[in-house]
Design an enzyme around this catalytic site. Structure first.
Site, PDB file in Angstrom:
ATOM      1  N   THR A 121       3.119  -0.553  -7.592  1.00  0.00           N
ATOM      2  CA  THR A 121       3.535  -1.579  -6.629  1.00  0.00           C
ATOM      3  C   THR A 121       3.718  -2.930  -7.309  1.00  0.00           C
ATOM      4  O   THR A 121       3.036  -3.220  -8.315  1.00  0.00           O
ATOM      5  CB  THR A 121       2.444  -1.725  -5.536  1.00  0.00           C
ATOM      6  OG1 THR A 121       2.692  -2.913  -4.789  1.00  0.00           O
ATOM      7  CG2 THR A 121       1.049  -1.849  -6.129  1.00  0.00           C
ATOM      8  N   TYR A 145      -6.164  -3.708  -3.004  1.00  0.00           N
ATOM      9  CA  TYR A 145      -5.096  -2.702  -3.118  1.00  0.00           C
ATOM     10  C   TYR A 145      -4.386  -2.832  -4.475  1.00  0.00           C
ATOM     11  O   TYR A 145      -4.255  -1.864  -5.229  1.00  0.00           O
ATOM     12  CB  TYR A 145      -4.097  -2.859  -1.961  1.00  0.00           C
ATOM     13  CG  TYR A 145      -2.828  -2.080  -2.168  1.00  0.00           C
ATOM     14  CD1 TYR A 145      -2.850  -0.696  -2.226  1.00  0.00           C
ATOM     15  CD2 TYR A 145      -1.599  -2.734  -2.323  1.00  0.00           C
ATOM     16  CE1 TYR A 145      -1.676   0.036  -2.438  1.00  0.00           C
ATOM     17  CE2 TYR A 145      -0.433  -2.017  -2.530  1.00  0.00           C
ATOM     18  CZ  TYR A 145      -0.475  -0.644  -2.594  1.00  0.00           C
ATOM     19  OH  TYR A 145       0.678   0.071  -2.812  1.00  0.00           O
TER      20      TYR A 145
END
Ligand code: UDP
Length: 328
Positions: A121, A145
């Site tokens: 990501t 995250y």
């Protein structure tokens, strides 16, 4: 492709991006075997190969499935991916994303599987120092995250350096849109993503869309993101697989459209695509949201042949709107 290298295990293949990758893999002759615990994925999204229900935290079940199918590679989509949830419950994220991926890697290496395609990501970059972001930008995640994905990337680098693994880590920007044939699309509960929420506001499911901050240092004050169609992400996975199958080295790649749109621009475009009025209100900034994230995807274009075909805003919004209406 030979008979020996056509089976691919796809963890998280019942999820949003994983299911689109399975459809593409099957269309070009691979057998995608979905390994998913269905905690956040959906069995209706598994249409292009067998579903083997299982958890990435369960080494015995993983071993059983790997032994049964002898895949050439593993595509690893299974992960928790809500930034807000990761802030409130970091242990869940370290458990599922880090320990889960560690377990998967350990078992796959024990079974002699060497090729690994990883869903990373742009959150690994945190607050960018410069835009557009290249892969050499330093990694400084600003939430758990992003930290979990950065930790996994470090694990992958170490394993590759030790000669045990070949990997491609794909750093997605904002995944959006849905299958152009309307067979699959996103289905999150709770829904937190901008475009599905805008479409919910367009059809009256929610009264209005909250704009998280209009005082950013951007032209209209709202956050800028790089939206990439889920089919273009799926295509990049296929290219990454083939790149490793051809014997090329491991690496990290940004996947974005290289165009930034503000929240307000997305809302304006959605009004045109849906033909509906969309009410908005201004809410406080969401913690951890950088003002702008835009990819430089040259490396993926040059080395993998990445060539987004569906990431213009109209295709993204039209496919998302069609999916939304078919699945209300
Ligand atoms: N956003 C917003 N209202 C919402 C949801 C998101 O203004 O109800 C903004 C968010 O601040 C970010 C952009 O839309 O700038 C994209 O957010 P999303 O959650 O879709 O993806 P993320 O960038 O967090 O991966």
């Amino acid at each position: 492709m030979t008979a020996e290298n056509k089976t691919i295990i796809v963890t998280g293949g019942a999820g949003y991006i994983g299911s689109h990758a399975c459809k593409l893999l099957a269309n070009v002759g691979y057998l995608p075997v979905v390994y998913d615990n269905l905690s956040r994925g959906h069995d209706w999204a598994v249409k292009w190969g067998p579903l083997e229900k299982g958890d990435i935290l369960d080494p015995d079940r993983l071993g059983e499935v790997i032994k049964k199918y002898q895949p050439d590679a593993i595509m690893h989509f299974a992960a928790f991916a809500y930034v807000g949830e990761s802030v409130n419950n970091p242990i869940l994220y370290y458990q599922n994303n880090v320990v889960g991926t560690y377990t998967l890697l350990r078992v796959m290496l024990e079974h002699g599987i060497e090729k690994f395609i990883f869903s990373s990501t742009c959150a690994v970059y945190g607050e960018p120092d410069t835009l557009p972001l290249t892969e050499s930008h330093k990694k400084q995640p600003v939430n758990p995250y992003g930290n979990t994905k950065a930790i996994i990337e470090t694990m992958l680098e170490d394993l590759a350096a030790g000669g045990q693994l070949k990997f491609i880590s794909l750093r997605y920007f904002n995944a959006a849109g849905a299958d152009l044939d309307g067979e699959i699309g996103d289905s999150h509960d709770p829904e937190t993503h901008l475009i599905p929420l805008i479409l919910n506001a367009a059809d009256g499911k929610i009264p209005e869309i909250e704009i998280y901050g209009n005082d950013y240092e951007t032209p209209d004050g709202t956050c800028i993101r790089d939206y990439i169609h889920v089919n273009d992400l799926a295509d990049a996975h296929l290219r990454a697989l083939q790149y490793l199958q051809e014997g090329n080295p491991s690496g990290f790649y940004n996947l974005g459209s290289e165009t930034g749109y503000s929240v307000q621009e997305i809302i304006n475009a959605a009004k045109l695509v849906t033909g509906k009025p969309i009410k908005t209100c201004i809410s406080p900034r969401r913690p951890g949201d950088p003002p702008a994230l835009v990819a430089n995807a040259s490396k993926a274009k040059q080395e993998l042949g990445f060539n987004p075909q569906n990431s213009d805003l109209d295709t993204i919004l039209t496919s998302a709107w069609n999916w939304h209406n078919d699945n209300r």
